[in-house]
Design a protein around this motif. Sequence first.
Motif, PDB file in Angstrom:
ATOM      1  N   GLU A 194     -31.104 -24.809  12.499  1.00 40.36           N
ATOM      2  CA  GLU A 194     -30.310 -23.610  12.793  1.00 40.36           C
ATOM      3  C   GLU A 194     -30.694 -23.018  14.142  1.00 40.36           C
ATOM      4  O   GLU A 194     -29.838 -22.561  14.911  1.00 40.36           O
ATOM      5  N   LEU A 195     -31.973 -23.041  14.448  1.00 35.81           N
ATOM      6  CA  LEU A 195     -32.454 -22.512  15.720  1.00 35.81           C
ATOM      7  C   LEU A 195     -31.930 -23.348  16.886  1.00 35.81           C
ATOM      8  O   LEU A 195     -31.507 -22.792  17.910  1.00 35.81           O
ATOM      9  N   ALA A 196     -31.921 -24.656  16.735  1.00 32.09           N
ATOM     10  CA  ALA A 196     -31.383 -25.526  17.791  1.00 32.09           C
ATOM     11  C   ALA A 196     -29.907 -25.232  18.032  1.00 32.09           C
ATOM     12  O   ALA A 196     -29.446 -25.179  19.179  1.00 32.09           O
ATOM     13  N   ARG A 197     -29.140 -25.015  16.952  1.00 36.19           N
ATOM     14  CA  ARG A 197     -27.718 -24.684  17.092  1.00 36.19           C
ATOM     15  C   ARG A 197     -27.537 -23.311  17.735  1.00 36.19           C
ATOM     16  O   ARG A 197     -26.714 -23.125  18.609  1.00 36.19           O
ATOM     17  N   ALA A 198     -28.359 -22.338  17.325  1.00 36.41           N
ATOM     18  CA  ALA A 198     -28.271 -20.980  17.886  1.00 36.41           C
ATOM     19  C   ALA A 198     -28.573 -20.979  19.381  1.00 36.41           C
ATOM     20  O   ALA A 198     -27.937 -20.246  20.142  1.00 36.41           O
ATOM     21  N   ARG A 199     -29.514 -21.810  19.806  1.00 39.34           N
ATOM     22  CA  ARG A 199     -29.866 -21.872  21.231  1.00 39.34           C
ATOM     23  C   ARG A 199     -28.714 -22.400  22.089  1.00 39.34           C
ATOM     24  O   ARG A 199     -28.680 -22.157  23.284  1.00 39.34           O
ATOM     25  N   LYS A 200     -27.772 -23.099  21.475  1.00 36.95           N
ATOM     26  CA  LYS A 200     -26.595 -23.605  22.204  1.00 36.95           C
ATOM     27  C   LYS A 200     -25.457 -22.593  22.243  1.00 36.95           C
ATOM     28  O   LYS A 200     -24.467 -22.801  22.934  1.00 36.95           O
ATOM     29  N   ALA A 201     -25.579 -21.499  21.502  1.00 34.16           N
ATOM     30  CA  ALA A 201     -24.534 -20.473  21.454  1.00 34.16           C
ATOM     31  C   ALA A 201     -24.467 -19.735  22.794  1.00 34.16           C
ATOM     32  O   ALA A 201     -25.467 -19.636  23.499  1.00 34.16           O
ATOM     33  N   PRO A 202     -23.301 -19.219  23.134  1.00 35.77           N
ATOM     34  CA  PRO A 202     -23.137 -18.516  24.416  1.00 35.77           C
ATOM     35  C   PRO A 202     -23.706 -17.088  24.357  1.00 35.77           C
ATOM     36  O   PRO A 202     -22.984 -16.099  24.437  1.00 35.77           O
ATOM     37  N   LEU A 203     -25.020 -16.989  24.213  1.00 35.47           N
ATOM     38  CA  LEU A 203     -25.694 -15.693  24.101  1.00 35.47           C
ATOM     39  C   LEU A 203     -26.688 -15.532  25.245  1.00 35.47           C
ATOM     40  O   LEU A 203     -27.820 -16.004  25.160  1.00 35.47           O
TER      41      LEU A 203
END
Length: 142
Positions: free
Chosen positions: A99-108
């Motif tokens: 989940e953290l790896a996916r969140a790091r790819k989010a446009p944030l």
Amino acid sequence: MADATDSPVSVIPEDSCWGYLASQEVGRLGLSTNDVPEIFPVNYCVDGESVIFRSAEGSKMDEIAINNNVVFEVDGWTEEGGWSVMIKGVAERITDADELARARKAPLLPWIPTVKSIFVRVSPTIGISGRRFMFGPEPKQE
């Protein structure tokens, strides 16, 4: 503008609320500690049926550690009307590696030049609700 039989307020169906949330980038995180309400503006993105945002250590994360029950609110408007969507649920640090790896790819991206290495997920454990508002003049009182 609505005629006299139309309500200027209507409910946004729950499944449509996520589309409204996805149309914006800034929301407000409301929480309470020691019976004192706090509101924090955050930039966010929708991730499935939750929203995620980035944070640094500090007052927001301290409050979430004490009481992770939160409300997350987003709104938008035009000249004709507006809308508001609210999630009532919990905020939790994202710690799962996938989940953290996916969140790091989010446009944030942080708004200010600070390190925001914490990712937080707000999930609607109580629910999600929305309202649309049609703007117009105040009705005459009889």
